[in-house]
Write a protein that holds these residues in place. Structure first.
Motif, PDB file in Angstrom:
ATOM      1  N   PHE A 320       0.972  -3.267   0.192  1.00 45.77           N
ATOM      2  CA  PHE A 320       1.170  -4.416  -0.312  1.00 45.77           C
ATOM      3  C   PHE A 320       1.000  -4.955  -1.536  1.00 45.77           C
ATOM      4  O   PHE A 320       1.734  -5.661  -2.403  1.00 45.77           O
ATOM      5  CB  PHE A 320       1.065  -6.487   0.398  1.00 45.77           C
ATOM      6  N   VAL A 321      -0.040  -4.865  -2.113  1.00 48.74           N
ATOM      7  CA  VAL A 321      -1.166  -4.753  -3.568  1.00 48.74           C
ATOM      8  C   VAL A 321       0.623  -4.224  -4.339  1.00 48.74           C
ATOM      9  O   VAL A 321       0.265  -4.207  -5.094  1.00 48.74           O
ATOM     10  CB  VAL A 321      -1.963  -4.657  -3.569  1.00 48.74           C
ATOM     11  N   SER A 322       0.869  -2.787  -4.207  1.00 41.16           N
ATOM     12  CA  SER A 322       1.369  -2.563  -4.890  1.00 41.16           C
ATOM     13  C   SER A 322       2.434  -2.195  -5.494  1.00 41.16           C
ATOM     14  O   SER A 322       3.428  -2.562  -5.797  1.00 41.16           O
ATOM     15  CB  SER A 322       1.955  -0.183  -4.508  1.00 41.16           C
ATOM     16  N   TRP A 323       3.455  -3.190  -3.824  1.00 37.33           N
ATOM     17  CA  TRP A 323       4.576  -3.574  -3.981  1.00 37.33           C
ATOM     18  C   TRP A 323       4.275  -4.778  -4.373  1.00 37.33           C
ATOM     19  O   TRP A 323       6.293  -5.411  -5.387  1.00 37.33           O
ATOM     20  CB  TRP A 323       4.645  -3.671  -2.521  1.00 37.33           C
ATOM     21  N   ALA A 324       3.503  -6.040  -4.675  1.00 40.09           N
ATOM     22  CA  ALA A 324       3.893  -7.335  -5.110  1.00 40.09           C
ATOM     23  C   ALA A 324       3.476  -6.976  -6.595  1.00 40.09           C
ATOM     24  O   ALA A 324       4.808  -7.888  -8.006  1.00 40.09           O
ATOM     25  CB  ALA A 324       2.004  -8.281  -4.883  1.00 40.09           C
ATOM     26  N   PHE A 325       2.189  -5.821  -7.392  1.00 42.16           N
ATOM     27  CA  PHE A 325       3.352  -5.778  -8.480  1.00 42.16           C
ATOM     28  C   PHE A 325       4.102  -5.832  -9.005  1.00 42.16           C
ATOM     29  O   PHE A 325       4.125  -5.506 -10.630  1.00 42.16           O
ATOM     30  CB  PHE A 325       1.056  -5.051  -9.049  1.00 42.16           C
ATOM     31  N   ALA A 326       4.306  -4.352  -8.491  1.00 43.56           N
ATOM     32  CA  ALA A 326       6.467  -3.712  -8.970  1.00 43.56           C
ATOM     33  C   ALA A 326       6.632  -4.845  -9.098  1.00 43.56           C
ATOM     34  O   ALA A 326       7.868  -4.525  -9.909  1.00 43.56           O
ATOM     35  CB  ALA A 326       6.206  -2.927  -7.885  1.00 43.56           C
ATOM     36  N   GLN A 327       6.624  -6.311  -8.726  1.00 42.94           N
ATOM     37  CA  GLN A 327       7.169  -7.313  -8.879  1.00 42.94           C
ATOM     38  C   GLN A 327       6.924  -7.829 -10.176  1.00 42.94           C
ATOM     39  O   GLN A 327       8.107  -8.570 -10.741  1.00 42.94           O
ATOM     40  CB  GLN A 327       7.886  -8.299  -7.510  1.00 42.94           C
ATOM     41  N   GLY A 328       6.329  -7.662 -10.546  1.00 45.47           N
ATOM     42  CA  GLY A 328       6.379  -8.383 -11.950  1.00 45.47           C
ATOM     43  C   GLY A 328       5.556  -7.081 -12.982  1.00 45.47           C
ATOM     44  O   GLY A 328       5.054  -7.301 -14.589  1.00 45.47           O
ATOM     45  N   GLY A 329       6.466  -6.491 -13.218  1.00 50.21           N
ATOM     46  CA  GLY A 329       6.768  -5.121 -13.343  1.00 50.21           C
ATOM     47  C   GLY A 329       4.987  -3.771 -13.614  1.00 50.21           C
ATOM     48  O   GLY A 329       5.046  -3.576 -15.195  1.00 50.21           O
ATOM     49  N   ILE A 330       4.190  -4.217 -13.424  1.00 53.87           N
ATOM     50  CA  ILE A 330       2.824  -3.498 -12.983  1.00 53.87           C
ATOM     51  C   ILE A 330       3.242  -2.062 -11.980  1.00 53.87           C
ATOM     52  O   ILE A 330       3.256  -2.218 -10.876  1.00 53.87           O
ATOM     53  CB  ILE A 330       1.933  -4.287 -13.224  1.00 53.87           C
ATOM     54  N   SER A 331       3.588  -0.963 -12.652  1.00 56.16           N
ATOM     55  CA  SER A 331       2.929  -0.291 -11.857  1.00 56.16           C
ATOM     56  C   SER A 331       2.141  -0.079 -11.503  1.00 56.16           C
ATOM     57  O   SER A 331       0.900   0.415 -12.164  1.00 56.16           O
ATOM     58  CB  SER A 331       3.872   1.184 -12.440  1.00 56.16           C
ATOM     59  N   SER A 334      -0.486   2.676  -4.655  1.00 57.96           N
ATOM     60  CA  SER A 334      -0.390   2.372  -3.098  1.00 57.96           C
ATOM     61  C   SER A 334      -1.007   2.478  -1.992  1.00 57.96           C
ATOM     62  O   SER A 334      -1.450   3.015  -0.440  1.00 57.96           O
ATOM     63  CB  SER A 334       0.923   2.715  -2.858  1.00 57.96           C
ATOM     64  N   SER A 335      -2.510   3.300  -2.442  1.00 58.82           N
ATOM     65  CA  SER A 335      -3.478   4.046  -1.456  1.00 58.82           C
ATOM     66  C   SER A 335      -4.941   2.903  -2.197  1.00 58.82           C
ATOM     67  O   SER A 335      -4.806   3.243  -2.985  1.00 58.82           O
ATOM     68  CB  SER A 335      -3.580   5.276  -0.997  1.00 58.82           C
ATOM     69  N   THR A 336      -5.193   2.493  -1.281  1.00 59.93           N
ATOM     70  CA  THR A 336      -6.872   2.034  -1.328  1.00 59.93           C
ATOM     71  C   THR A 336      -7.038   3.050  -2.024  1.00 59.93           C
ATOM     72  O   THR A 336      -8.631   2.499  -2.723  1.00 59.93           O
ATOM     73  CB  THR A 336      -7.553   1.209  -0.163  1.00 59.93           C
ATOM     74  N   SER A 337      -7.901   3.985  -1.878  1.00 63.99           N
ATOM     75  CA  SER A 337      -9.094   4.623  -2.669  1.00 63.99           C
ATOM     76  C   SER A 337      -8.576   5.175  -3.850  1.00 63.99           C
ATOM     77  O   SER A 337      -9.472   4.678  -4.725  1.00 63.99           O
ATOM     78  CB  SER A 337      -8.644   6.719  -2.072  1.00 63.99           C
ATOM     79  N   ALA A 338      -7.285   5.206  -4.752  1.00 64.84           N
ATOM     80  CA  ALA A 338      -6.309   5.130  -6.089  1.00 64.84           C
ATOM     81  C   ALA A 338      -6.653   3.628  -6.189  1.00 64.84           C
ATOM     82  O   ALA A 338      -7.396   3.645  -7.514  1.00 64.84           O
ATOM     83  CB  ALA A 338      -5.425   5.672  -5.990  1.00 64.84           C
ATOM     84  N   LEU A 339      -6.657   2.397  -5.839  1.00 66.96           N
ATOM     85  CA  LEU A 339      -6.362   0.964  -6.041  1.00 66.96           C
ATOM     86  C   LEU A 339      -7.637   1.088  -6.135  1.00 66.96           C
ATOM     87  O   LEU A 339      -8.838  -0.106  -7.308  1.00 66.96           O
ATOM     88  CB  LEU A 339      -6.055  -0.321  -5.268  1.00 66.96           C
ATOM     89  N   ALA A 340      -8.744   1.436  -6.033  1.00 61.63           N
ATOM     90  CA  ALA A 340      -9.953   1.330  -5.588  1.00 61.63           C
ATOM     91  C   ALA A 340     -11.029   1.696  -7.515  1.00 61.63           C
ATOM     92  O   ALA A 340     -11.953   1.394  -8.190  1.00 61.63           O
ATOM     93  CB  ALA A 340     -11.185   1.702  -4.724  1.00 61.63           C
ATOM     94  N   SER A 341     -10.283   1.983  -7.892  1.00 59.16           N
ATOM     95  CA  SER A 341     -10.273   2.612  -9.463  1.00 59.16           C
ATOM     96  C   SER A 341      -9.537   2.286 -10.283  1.00 59.16           C
ATOM     97  O   SER A 341      -9.454   2.622 -11.696  1.00 59.16           O
ATOM     98  CB  SER A 341     -10.448   4.035  -9.913  1.00 59.16           C
ATOM     99  N   GLY A 366     -12.221  -0.323   1.927  1.00 59.75           N
ATOM    100  CA  GLY A 366     -10.774   0.081   3.664  1.00 59.75           C
ATOM    101  C   GLY A 366     -10.004  -0.512   3.716  1.00 59.75           C
ATOM    102  O   GLY A 366      -8.164  -0.446   4.256  1.00 59.75           O
ATOM    103  N   HIS A 367      -9.909  -1.771   2.903  1.00 57.00           N
ATOM    104  CA  HIS A 367      -8.796  -3.074   2.851  1.00 57.00           C
ATOM    105  C   HIS A 367      -8.757  -3.055   1.692  1.00 57.00           C
ATOM    106  O   HIS A 367      -9.527  -3.061   0.809  1.00 57.00           O
ATOM    107  CB  HIS A 367      -9.134  -3.755   3.922  1.00 57.00           C
ATOM    108  N   VAL A 368      -7.984  -3.837   1.451  1.00 61.71           N
ATOM    109  CA  VAL A 368      -7.527  -4.336   0.101  1.00 61.71           C
ATOM    110  C   VAL A 368      -6.327  -5.814   0.081  1.00 61.71           C
ATOM    111  O   VAL A 368      -5.447  -5.754   0.895  1.00 61.71           O
ATOM    112  CB  VAL A 368      -6.814  -3.115  -1.136  1.00 61.71           C
ATOM    113  N   GLY A 369      -6.694  -6.566  -1.107  1.00 59.86           N
ATOM    114  CA  GLY A 369      -5.811  -7.460  -1.125  1.00 59.86           C
ATOM    115  C   GLY A 369      -5.352  -7.938  -2.372  1.00 59.86           C
ATOM    116  O   GLY A 369      -6.380  -8.235  -3.520  1.00 59.86           O
ATOM    117  N   ILE A 370      -4.991  -9.346  -2.699  1.00 57.09           N
ATOM    118  CA  ILE A 370      -4.459  -9.869  -4.062  1.00 57.09           C
ATOM    119  C   ILE A 370      -5.434 -11.567  -3.930  1.00 57.09           C
ATOM    120  O   ILE A 370      -5.187 -12.153  -3.428  1.00 57.09           O
ATOM    121  CB  ILE A 370      -3.040 -10.035  -4.424  1.00 57.09           C
ATOM    122  N   TYR A 371      -6.493 -11.154  -4.772  1.00 55.45           N
ATOM    123  CA  TYR A 371      -7.502 -12.938  -4.910  1.00 55.45           C
ATOM    124  C   TYR A 371      -6.474 -14.150  -5.392  1.00 55.45           C
ATOM    125  O   TYR A 371      -5.178 -13.592  -6.221  1.00 55.45           O
ATOM    126  CB  TYR A 371      -8.316 -12.333  -5.835  1.00 55.45           C
TER     127      TYR A 371
END
Length: 408
Positions: A320-331, A334-341, A366-371
């Motif tokens: 979801f986080v990856s998809w949401a930012f893609a809607q704003g043109g930001i790639s 899409s994995s928590t381990s990669a998003l953590a850095s 282990g879990h991620v979201g958008i503030y």
């Protein structure tokens, strides 16, 4: 009573402001416009907070009513059980008394039969004292004696027959009356027990009706609670949207009131339409930015959690986080381990709406979201699907260790 008018106004305000701010706050013409918008947002947030307070108060009242109603239902169930037991006991007693009556009736029938036989014996004995061809009286029996000895024998015989049979008959009649008296007593008890049975049946019917009414009340209160909770969740979502708008307005005001910095024109390579400016972050042309990412999920709340899901047909948390930012043109990954850095690290005390927040669930990060601001975040939870949740208390507060990343 919740302020539905204010809630409607808030929704309209969010829609109106988002059409201005989320397409670019640069559309605001003057500082006065921004300050007016900021003031309106603050008023709407205050109204929403008041509605939230009212909703929480009403929910608390409903929960108290439910608790009291559950206690009343327990009392009714207990009374119903006791009366059912009483009914069973009464019916058992009625059966016992009816059996006793039946036994006494058999005894009466036997006595009547014995009495009838005694009468027949008495009749036969009387006949034996009669002369052939006609009846004789007691005196004729006595005076028909041939001598004094015969006279004495006849008198003794007649007296013996009369006294013994009369005594027997009187005893049998007395026994019969005694049995009939007992029978009347038992029948009277049965009548009393049957009246009690009718009364208990009426009481059971009343209790069942009360129980049914209580269940209806319980269902009504539960529905009221569910509606209030749903309204509270909607209010929290609206407040989160307004919090995001408020931050955007504040940044726009800060930009508008700050001295203009010296500007330089950066050279651009021919033929490229994207650039990388953070770890694992790629920005493409024509994007809506972080604001679009923040709001991308609101039209898909309730989308079920799907492991590995990356679209509105089903999300997992990182998808979801990856998809949401893609809607704003930001790639972003899409994995928590990669998003953590991904992007740059931000302290929890300085996090802003649009930052990515992590929670230590089955593993670290282990879990991620958008503030969203205001202690709220949006994410795909396996228990609720895509939803807005509170990270300041309860489960998510316990799981939040302060790891935050920004992709601005």
């Amino acid at each position: 009573m919740l302020k539905k008018v204010i809630f409607t106004l808030t929704t309209a305000t969010v829609v109106g402001l988002s059409s201005t701010l989320f397409t670019g706050v640069a559309h605001a013409e003057t500082i006065e416009d921004l300050e007016s918008q900021q003031s309106q947002i603050q008023e709407d947030r205050d109204a929403i907070k008041a509605d939230l307070s009212d909703a929480e108060s009403e929910i608390a009242d409903v929960l108290i009513e439910l608790e009291e109603l559950n206690k009343e239902i327990e009392r009714v169930d207990k009374a119903l059980k006791e009366n059912e037991n009483k009914m069973d006991e009464t019916q058992d007693k009625i059966s016992e008394q009816e059996a006793e009556v039946e036994k006494l009736e058999e005894e009466i029938a036997e006595l009547e039969e014995a009495i009838e036989k005694r009468y027949e014996i008495l009749k036969e004995r009387a006949i034996s004292l009669q002369q052939s061809g006609g009846e004789i009286t007691y005196l004729e029996v006595i005076f028909g004696a041939q001598d004094f000895g015969d006279f004495i024998n006849r008198v003794q015989a007649v007296n013996k027959i009369t006294d013994s049979d009369t005594s027997l008959i009187e005893q049998q009649e007395a026994d019969k009356k005694e049995v009939e008296t007992k029978q009347d007593e038992v029948v009277s008890k049965i009548d009393d027990l049957k009246e009690m049975e009718v009364e208990i049946k009426g009481m059971l019917a009343t209790i069942e009706e009360q129980k049914s009414e209580n269940e209806v009340k319980k269902d009504d209160l539960k529905e009221k609670e569910d509606n209030l909770v749903a309204m509270k969740n909607e209010l929290e979502v609206e407040d989160s949207k307004l919090a995001t708008l408020e931050k955007d307005v504040e940044r726009s005001l800060s930009t508008a009131t700050s001295p203009a910095p010296n500007t330089t024109v950066a050279s651009a390579s021919v033929g490229t339409d994207s650039k990388s400016d953070n770890n694992n972050v790629t920005r493409t042309s024509g994007s809506g930015g972080v604001s679009t990412a923040i709001n991308a999920g609101f039209n898909h709340l309730g989308t079920p959690y799907v492991w590995g899901g990356k679209s509105p047909s089903g999300f997992d948390c990182s998808g979801f986080v990856s998809w949401a930012f893609a809607q704003g043109g930001i790639s972003i990954p899409s994995s928590t381990s990669a998003l953590a850095s991904t992007g740059s690290k931000v302290s929890a005390s300085n996090m802003q709406p649009g930052d990515i927040v992590f929670f230590d669930t089955y593993k670290t990060n282990g879990h991620v979201g958008i503030y969203l601001g205001g202690g709220q975040f949006i994410g795909a939870q396996n228990s609720t699907g895509l939803a807005v949740a509170d990270m300041t208390s309860g489960y998510w507060a316990d799981k939040f260790s302060g790891h935050v990343r920004s992709v601005r």
